[in-house]
Design an enzyme around this catalytic site. Structure first.
Site, PDB file in Angstrom:
ATOM      1  N   LYS A   1      -8.892  -1.596  -5.436  1.00 34.86           N
ATOM      2  CA  LYS A   1      -9.241  -0.233  -5.827  1.00 34.86           C
ATOM      3  C   LYS A   1      -8.013   0.661  -5.916  1.00 34.86           C
ATOM      4  O   LYS A   1      -7.892   1.480  -6.815  1.00 34.86           O
ATOM      5  CB  LYS A   1     -10.207   0.380  -4.807  1.00 34.86           C
TER       6      LYS A   1
ATOM      7  N   LYS B   1      -3.740  -8.632  -7.070  1.00 34.24           N
ATOM      8  CA  LYS B   1      -5.130  -8.844  -6.645  1.00 34.24           C
ATOM      9  C   LYS B   1      -6.047  -7.748  -7.182  1.00 34.24           C
ATOM     10  O   LYS B   1      -5.588  -6.617  -7.414  1.00 34.24           O
ATOM     11  CB  LYS B   1      -5.234  -8.946  -5.115  1.00 34.24           C
TER      12      LYS B   1
ATOM     13  N   LYS C   1       0.825  -1.214   0.000  1.00 32.69           N
ATOM     14  CA  LYS C   1       0.000   0.000   0.000  1.00 32.69           C
ATOM     15  C   LYS C   1       0.853   1.256   0.000  1.00 32.69           C
ATOM     16  O   LYS C   1       0.482   2.264  -0.602  1.00 32.69           O
ATOM     17  CB  LYS C   1      -0.959   0.007   1.198  1.00 32.69           C
TER      18      LYS C   1
HETATM   19  N1  AQP Z   1      -8.947  -9.261  -4.658  1.00 31.01           N
HETATM   20  C1  AQP Z   1      -9.512  -9.759  -3.585  1.00 31.01           C
HETATM   21  N2  AQP Z   1      -9.833 -11.067  -3.533  1.00 31.01           N
HETATM   22  C2  AQP Z   1     -10.431 -11.588  -2.432  1.00 31.01           C
HETATM   23  N3  AQP Z   1     -10.748 -10.857  -1.338  1.00 31.01           N
HETATM   24  C3  AQP Z   1     -10.458  -9.559  -1.358  1.00 31.01           C
HETATM   25  N4  AQP Z   1     -10.669  -8.567  -0.468  1.00 31.01           N
HETATM   26  C4  AQP Z   1     -10.185  -7.402  -0.965  1.00 31.01           C
HETATM   27  N5  AQP Z   1      -9.672  -7.606  -2.186  1.00 31.01           N
HETATM   28  C5  AQP Z   1      -9.832  -8.929  -2.468  1.00 31.01           C
HETATM   29  C6  AQP Z   1     -11.316  -8.751   0.805  1.00 31.01           C
HETATM   30  O1  AQP Z   1     -12.371  -7.802   0.891  1.00 31.01           O
HETATM   31  C7  AQP Z   1     -12.569  -7.470   2.264  1.00 31.01           C
HETATM   32  C8  AQP Z   1     -12.659  -5.980   2.418  1.00 31.01           C
HETATM   33  O2  AQP Z   1     -11.355  -5.493   2.215  1.00 31.01           O
HETATM   34  P1  AQP Z   1     -10.910  -4.048   2.432  1.00 31.01           P
HETATM   35  O3  AQP Z   1     -11.884  -3.208   3.077  1.00 31.01           O
HETATM   36  O4  AQP Z   1      -9.528  -4.067   2.993  1.00 31.01           O
HETATM   37  O5  AQP Z   1     -10.917  -3.742   0.983  1.00 31.01           O
HETATM   38  P2  AQP Z   1      -9.821  -3.097   0.388  1.00 31.01           P
HETATM   39  O6  AQP Z   1      -8.471  -3.551   0.866  1.00 31.01           O
HETATM   40  O7  AQP Z   1     -10.188  -1.673   0.520  1.00 31.01           O
HETATM   41  O8  AQP Z   1     -10.018  -3.624  -1.026  1.00 31.01           O
HETATM   42  P3  AQP Z   1      -9.054  -3.160  -2.010  1.00 31.01           P
HETATM   43  O9  AQP Z   1      -9.731  -2.848  -3.251  1.00 31.01           O
HETATM   44  O10 AQP Z   1      -7.965  -4.170  -2.064  1.00 31.01           O
HETATM   45  O11 AQP Z   1      -8.627  -1.793  -1.443  1.00 31.01           O
HETATM   46  P4  AQP Z   1      -7.224  -1.286  -1.371  1.00 31.01           P
HETATM   47  O12 AQP Z   1      -6.761  -1.328  -2.771  1.00 31.01           O
HETATM   48  O13 AQP Z   1      -7.432   0.083  -0.820  1.00 31.01           O
HETATM   49  O14 AQP Z   1      -6.461  -2.196  -0.485  1.00 31.01           O
HETATM   50  C9  AQP Z   1     -11.398  -8.066   3.035  1.00 31.01           C
HETATM   51  O15 AQP Z   1     -11.827  -9.212   3.732  1.00 31.01           O
HETATM   52  C10 AQP Z   1     -10.414  -8.452   1.976  1.00 31.01           C
HETATM   53  O16 AQP Z   1      -9.682  -9.607   2.346  1.00 31.01           O
END
Ligand code: AQP
Length: 344
Positions: free
Chosen positions: A202, A199, A112
């Site tokens: 966002k 993965k 991140k």
């Molecule tokens: N690609 C993924 N595959 C499976 N599970 C995923 N999760 C996130 N991405 C994947 C799961 O979604 C839940 C919520 O996660 P979060 O709030 O941490 O979501 P996030 O990290 O904001 O999702 P992003 O898109 O990956 O955001 P960024 O890019 O900001 O980190 C969790 O249970 C996570 O495991």
């Protein structure tokens, strides 16, 4: 009768809910509600760890709440993290029970912070981003969760959470916190269709995620442009007749399975193993399956949005009710750690 096991999971209000979030975690949240005592948080404190706009945060929090309700999460199980400030108090206490060295090894922090530098060209990395796995441990342990349904990307954080609970229990001389277990779905890691080596996410940029509430046309377009490979016939076949898959093709098959299209999955896999699957057909079937699933959720969200005021009231209420449990944990923790105790 034994007490129902407890489940906790959270999602950040950092944008849209994508199919990685849904298939990796949120789908499980919905199913588990029938069997367990579940609480699910929209974690706005976490959303402050990377560059954000204050005026957008509250809007994004409600946006994700409506999305969660639309896919089937029950209002009484949902809370907004910042309405329960005990999360941050427990985080501070846990900071004193977590090792700096272990936090430095968190791969999500490295990913991140690199992404933040890439996408915003900003070299500022907040202490909050470094510390967020500790806040996550507080989110989980505050409710004595037995199970945490999350995607595979969260395994390392869950391990950290268990080690904080363990150290806390050892230091206070009481098995106060249970050590939570991770629950994965059958598709714990959905990859970006634009770059299947990373993965679906966002923060990697728009092309790296497919919004669950996206317009049908755009879902179909995004899947149509998914990265695959030079063709099934170029991949090797093992002694059992199983053809090796590239990451992109594997991801498309996983998405199809996650949508519950098992017959289509079987038929297309047979064709793939025979070496005569057209990726256009595969992408078309996957796109249609995602668009069909999305259509039901979009319709439900529109209904909920028409009843906005009432929904918001329900979530304020559920957050207040869930806070009662958090306060009890803090009361115990203050007692166990030698802190002053407030009259709750
Ligand atoms: N690609 C993924 N595959 C499976 N599970 C995923 N999760 C996130 N991405 C994947 C799961 O979604 C839940 C919520 O996660 P979060 O709030 O941490 O979501 P996030 O990290 O904001 O999702 P992003 O898109 O990956 O955001 P960024 O890019 O900001 O980190 C969790 O249970 C996570 O495991």
């Amino acid at each position: 009768m034994s007490e129902q096991k407890r489940v906790l999971s959270c999602i950040q209000p950092t944008g849209h809910m994508h199919f990685g979030n849904y298939f990796g975690a949120v789908k499980n949240w919905v199913d588990l509600q029938e069997k367990y005592n579940c609480v699910y948080g929209v974690v706005d404190y976490h959303a402050m760890t990377t560059l954000y706009k204050p005026d957008k945060l509250r809007q994004a929090t409600w946006e994700i709440i409506f999305s969660l309700l639309a896919v089937g999460v029950k209002a009484e199980n949902l809370f907004i993290q910042s309405l329960i400030p005990e999360h941050v108090e427990l985080c501070w206490i846990f900071n004193c029970f977590s090792s700096y060295g272990q936090l430095q090894r968190m791969t999500q922090f490295k990913d991140k912070s690199n992404q933040a530098k890439e996408t915003t060209k900003d070299t500022f990395i907040s202490t909050g981003l470094f510390d967020y796995p500790v806040l996550q441990a507080a989110d989980i342990l505050l409710y004595h969760a037995d199970f945490v349904p999350v995607g595979k990307d969260q395994d390392q954080h869950l391990e950290l959470c268990r080690s904080i609970a363990n150290r806390f229990n050892t230091q206070v001389g009481k098995e106060y916190f249970v050590l939570p277990e991770t629950l994965h779905t059958e598709t714990p890691k959905i990859m970006s269709t634009a770059d299947p080596t990373r993965k679906m996410s966002k923060s990697a940029g728009d092309k790296h995620y497919i919004n669950v509430f996206e317009e049908q046309k755009r879902i179909l377009k995004q899947v149509r442009s998914a990265v695959t490979d030079a063709g099934a016939s170029t991949m090797s076949v093992d002694a059992n007749g199983i053809r090796e898959k590239s990451a992109g093709v594997e991801n498309l098959f996983e998405l199809l399975k996650a949508c519950g299209k098992l017959n289509a999955h079987k038929d297309l896999e047979t064709k793939y193993n025979e070496g005569n699957l057209s990726y256009g057909d595969l992408k078309g079937t996957v796109g249609e399956a995602l668009a069909e699933l999305s259509a039901g959720f979009v319709a439900r969200k529109a209904e909920l949005m028409a009843d906005k005021k009432n929904v918001k009231y329900q979530i304020q209420q559920s957050s207040a009710e869930i806070r009662v449990r958090a306060k009890q944990t803090l009361k115990d923790v203050r007692q166990l750690t030698g802190l002053g105790n407030l009259k709750y």
